[in-house]
Design a protein around this motif. Sequence first.
Motif, PDB file in Angstrom:
ATOM      1  N   ALA A 190       9.226   4.102  -2.218  1.00  0.00           N
ATOM      2  CA  ALA A 190       9.617   4.159  -0.806  1.00  0.00           C
ATOM      3  C   ALA A 190      10.684   5.223  -0.574  1.00  0.00           C
ATOM      4  N   LYS A 191      11.624   5.328  -1.506  1.00  0.00           N
ATOM      5  CA  LYS A 191      12.656   6.358  -1.381  1.00  0.00           C
ATOM      6  C   LYS A 191      12.034   7.744  -1.441  1.00  0.00           C
ATOM      7  N   TYR A 192      11.075   7.928  -2.323  1.00  0.00           N
ATOM      8  CA  TYR A 192      10.400   9.219  -2.446  1.00  0.00           C
ATOM      9  C   TYR A 192       9.657   9.564  -1.160  1.00  0.00           C
ATOM     10  N   LEU A 193       9.108   8.534  -0.496  1.00  0.00           N
ATOM     11  CA  LEU A 193       8.362   8.753   0.749  1.00  0.00           C
ATOM     12  C   LEU A 193       9.278   8.883   1.956  1.00  0.00           C
ATOM     13  N   GLY A 194      10.590   8.724   1.746  1.00  0.00           N
ATOM     14  CA  GLY A 194      11.521   8.801   2.863  1.00  0.00           C
ATOM     15  C   GLY A 194      11.597   7.528   3.674  1.00  0.00           C
ATOM     16  N   PHE A 230      14.305   1.354   0.930  1.00  0.00           N
ATOM     17  CA  PHE A 230      14.815  -0.006   1.058  1.00  0.00           C
ATOM     18  C   PHE A 230      15.321  -0.431  -0.314  1.00  0.00           C
ATOM     19  N   THR A 231      16.205  -1.406  -0.347  1.00  0.00           N
ATOM     20  CA  THR A 231      16.751  -1.932  -1.603  1.00  0.00           C
ATOM     21  C   THR A 231      16.821  -3.441  -1.501  1.00  0.00           C
ATOM     22  N   GLY A 238       3.887  -4.666  14.969  1.00  0.00           N
ATOM     23  CA  GLY A 238       5.166  -4.469  14.307  1.00  0.00           C
ATOM     24  C   GLY A 238       5.618  -5.691  13.546  1.00  0.00           C
ATOM     25  N   LYS A 239       4.861  -6.799  13.655  1.00  0.00           N
ATOM     26  CA  LYS A 239       5.185  -8.016  12.914  1.00  0.00           C
ATOM     27  C   LYS A 239       3.939  -8.547  12.211  1.00  0.00           C
ATOM     28  N   ILE A 240       3.231  -7.635  11.551  1.00  0.00           N
ATOM     29  CA  ILE A 240       1.952  -8.056  10.992  1.00  0.00           C
ATOM     30  C   ILE A 240       2.115  -9.024   9.839  1.00  0.00           C
ATOM     31  N   TRP A 241       3.338  -9.218   9.308  1.00  0.00           N
ATOM     32  CA  TRP A 241       3.465 -10.177   8.225  1.00  0.00           C
ATOM     33  C   TRP A 241       3.060 -11.572   8.671  1.00  0.00           C
ATOM     34  N   GLU A 247       9.018  -8.498   4.060  1.00  0.00           N
ATOM     35  CA  GLU A 247       9.816  -8.233   5.259  1.00  0.00           C
ATOM     36  C   GLU A 247      10.496  -6.873   5.172  1.00  0.00           C
ATOM     37  N   GLN A 248      11.007  -6.544   3.983  1.00  0.00           N
ATOM     38  CA  GLN A 248      11.666  -5.259   3.812  1.00  0.00           C
ATOM     39  C   GLN A 248      10.687  -4.097   3.949  1.00  0.00           C
ATOM     40  N   LEU A 249       9.497  -4.257   3.380  1.00  0.00           N
ATOM     41  CA  LEU A 249       8.477  -3.229   3.538  1.00  0.00           C
ATOM     42  C   LEU A 249       8.162  -3.015   5.008  1.00  0.00           C
ATOM     43  N   GLN A 250       7.999  -4.119   5.720  1.00  0.00           N
ATOM     44  CA  GLN A 250       7.687  -4.033   7.144  1.00  0.00           C
ATOM     45  C   GLN A 250       8.772  -3.272   7.900  1.00  0.00           C
ATOM     46  N   SER A 251      10.018  -3.596   7.602  1.00  0.00           N
ATOM     47  CA  SER A 251      11.133  -2.935   8.285  1.00  0.00           C
ATOM     48  C   SER A 251      11.218  -1.454   7.935  1.00  0.00           C
ATOM     49  N   ALA A 252      10.782  -1.102   6.727  1.00  0.00           N
ATOM     50  CA  ALA A 252      10.822   0.296   6.293  1.00  0.00           C
ATOM     51  C   ALA A 252       9.631   1.099   6.799  1.00  0.00           C
TER      52      ALA A 252
END
Length: 685
Positions: free
Chosen positions: A442-446, A449-450, A282-285, A224-229
């Motif tokens: 993810a942080k490196y890619l801009g 998420f945490t 946008g909700k492919i999970w 879910e976090q990946l999706q939101s990011a």
Amino acid sequence: MTIETHPEPEPADRHVGQGARFPRRRFLQTAGLAAGAVAVGLDPAEAVAAGGRRHREPGYVLPKGYSGTMADLKHVVILMQENRSFDHYLGQLPGVRGQSDRQVLTFQDGTTVFQQRDAAGNIVTPFASTSQNGCNHNFYGANGGRWNTWVVDKGTNAMRYYLPGTMPWMYSLASQYTVCDMSFCSLHGPTVPNRYYLMTGTANGETTNAGQNDYSRTWLTVPEQLQSAGINWRVYSDNSGNGVMGSLQSGFVGEYGCNVTNSFRAFDPRTASDSDLAEGTGKIWKANSFLYADTGVVNDDSEENLNGVLRDFIAACRPGAEHPLPEVSWIVTPAAWSEHPAFDTVHGERCMNKVLQTLQSNPDIWDHTLVIISYDENDGIFDHVLPPRPEPGTAGEYAGDTPYGFGPRVPMLLVSPWTRGGYVASEVFDHTSTIKFLETWAKYLGKPFTSPNITAWRRSIAGDLTSAVDFARPRPGPVIIADPVNGTPPPMTADRMKHRGLTFHPHATLTEDRSARTVTALMTLAGGPAGKAVSLQVFPDAHQDFSNTPYTVSAPDPRRYTWDARKTDGKYAFSIYGPDGFLRSFAGQVAPAAQQKTGIPRVDVHLVGGSHGMVRLTLHNDGTRTVRYSLKADGHQGGGRTHSVAAGKSATVTCPTFDGYYDVLVTADTGTGWSQRYAGRVATD
């Protein structure tokens, strides 16, 4: 003492037998050799940006299409298999902490962790076997983490391990890529809660396999976090059957109850709208978890079956795929391909080999992908290394008086252009380290998420895998891995694995208070990123009941352990165990303050990091009679040295390290049983 300025090089390895050896003529040298050395305390910022390593050697040219940074990583593929310990699978790999390890837990009767007793008191040692039987792997065991009741708790079969010839594919792969030999399961218990840690950062207090696949859990997951990011992902599994663990014990189809997204309400397809289930909305999970149904895959161990259960993954790796491989993917294998005892290893190797062959078939994917192969838990199978242990009361880490983890070590291999070359990475990791790696990427890619579910303690102890990955020096291209069935070519392509450096090291030193008749060990940590900590455990070696006391040690928070020798006739004996071969053993007898007509030994020990790391020992004599010290590179070639230190005097000697590793035993002839052992690794990177 003679100084050898140009010592004769020798082959070396980390442990005795296959063991770490200091060059013979370099064991002890005078302090003058270290005059220009500087204690380590390195800034990790560049390491995070570049993925853990810092500098390319002169003349190195980046392959075409690479920037030498984390931006070169396009895909992370996470393949978690079932129920094997590190010693069980990879304990014979030269250079790792395996069966030849010497920096190991020693019990009060003089036996070591490798000598377990059964209920009748008979000693059982690890033995080579091809048995595929399982063991009891319910929540916790091993006598409260004291690691002395493996056979009593799990049975004699727990002590078995495999030789390289039993697992040619695994050893061939390991010797060409990177093995993490301090990777632990997150919870000392069974499969499903460990997989919750992998997918969410926590098991939320659950310690059994009960209730999986019921879509009832509501805490936040990493998908879910990946999706939101804005990071796309997918779980690849065959959903034949009903998904309940144990219902597919002989099956080459299904997902064995291990696609744990199906335990979370967010992935319940029964409550999803048509738009939720459509990819690209946008909700492919919602599309990655679906009601169980017969997929028509043949249920046998044929290539047709493998092509079927991995159908969507194989299709995603083809050039021009309709649904191409996402940035992050998890692969869940059917029961008989999962290596879960009593299923065999060969089928697991065949399945993993199929995954790697599929990736390798598309160079654009293979050359920009990191594959993380790990195992959810150890199945109750023996592993000798003590896991990190939280202190009582640590937030989010205890079920009553029992810590959730860490559990025993499990195999972890990192396969990618940035982990190729036959390396051992020895930073502490667990299943949440994979999440932390995704966070760093993810942080490196801009797209930061945490995960809110990883406890502060666990974040401080477990690394984010970047110390094991060298983005500055990629080695792309195909590799040849031994065939899982016939074992050709030979299972290992290197005589010795190389070691990844670390930017930090723990230390512990001893002081005696003769007036109070106490001794105190000061435990410290030097270097490392902000927030880094290590877990150390103190075990009495004599004079007190057998126990283990955990300490979490960080640079800003050193810890102290004090032994009250008034209660033990002035005598003390205890050891401190930690990660990556760290060991301190202290024994002796505190002389009363009024007693002067004797030699009184005292040692100051300083660790020096860097490319020429060493241990500097200053030998003092606080008494009135000469003290004769003996120093030995314990477990290593190089012999020993003796030094006589007159009353009120001191002498300084240095011990070089190999790949940063050291192991020095110091004794004194005072008749009090005085001895100190210093083993571990200095920061070298």
